[in-house]
Design an enzyme around this catalytic site. Structure first.
Site, PDB file in Angstrom:
ATOM      1  CB  SER A  35      -0.956   0.023   1.197  1.00  0.00           C
ATOM      2  OG  SER A  35      -0.252   0.226   2.398  1.00  0.00           O
ATOM      3  CE  LYS A  78      -3.132   1.657   4.816  1.00  0.00           C
ATOM      4  NZ  LYS A  78      -2.691   0.700   3.850  1.00  0.00           N
TER       5      LYS A  78
END
Length: 180
Positions: A35, A78
């Site tokens: 990600s 993230k």
């Protein structure tokens, strides 16, 4: 003999204090998944600064390690996109923060999804993976409570070709001067 015992005891106490200090301020995290590509990769190891937010608040552009709201047993990595009170919108491959285009030179590709204007709740953060189209992140309808943030990605320590500082960006500076 007393001097030797005192020295051993002093060394042991110092070692325990240093160990506890390190446990409270840093940890090593392993990236699990894709990600955060293209800058961070599956299996890469990072040193996380758990003390980064003792006196400061998380900022846009920080890469954080946190527990997602639906599973406190796992850790995600993230990038912070929106802070408490911000309005985030994603349309036509562009992320907007409070109506301004977010300069994003680090993403793998623009997002292929839309997100209507969403206000970030107090004490929560909106996060996205840099690999926008292959990330379970806030575009799926959740935000990160402040208390779930473990720390800020600081150094890449493995593999050796990836050694160096984590690619945190100051969005506030970029939004003020998009040419920087």
């Amino acid at each position: 003999m007393k001097t030797i015992l005192r020295d051993i005891l002093g060394t042991a106490v110092l070692a325990v204090v240093i160990f506890l200090l390190l446990q409270a301020t840093v940890q090593v995290s392993v990236i699990n998944g894709h990600s955060m590509e293209p800058d961070l990769h599956n299996g890469q190891r990072l040193i996380v600064n758990k003390a980064a937010y003792f006196f400061d608040q998380p900022e846009r552009g920080d890469i954080i390690i946190f527990h997602p709201p639906d599973n406190p047993r796992v850790e995600y990595i993230k990038r912070i996109i929106g802070k408490p009170g911000d309005v985030v919108e994603i349309k036509k491959g562009v992320v907007y923060i409070n109506g301004e285009t977010l300069p994003e030179t680090y993403v793998k590709e623009p997002p292929h999804y839309t997100l209507s204007q969403t206000e970030i709740p107090a004490t929560n953060y909106f996060v996205l993976g840099d690999n926008r189209n292959n990330s379970n992140d806030s575009h799926n309808g959740w935000t990160v409570p402040r208390e779930n943030i473990i720390g800020k990605a600081w150094l890449s320590i493995w593999p050796p070709p990836e050694w160096g500082l984590a690619p945190n960006y100051s969005f506030d500076q970029q939004m003020a001067d998009p040419t920087s």
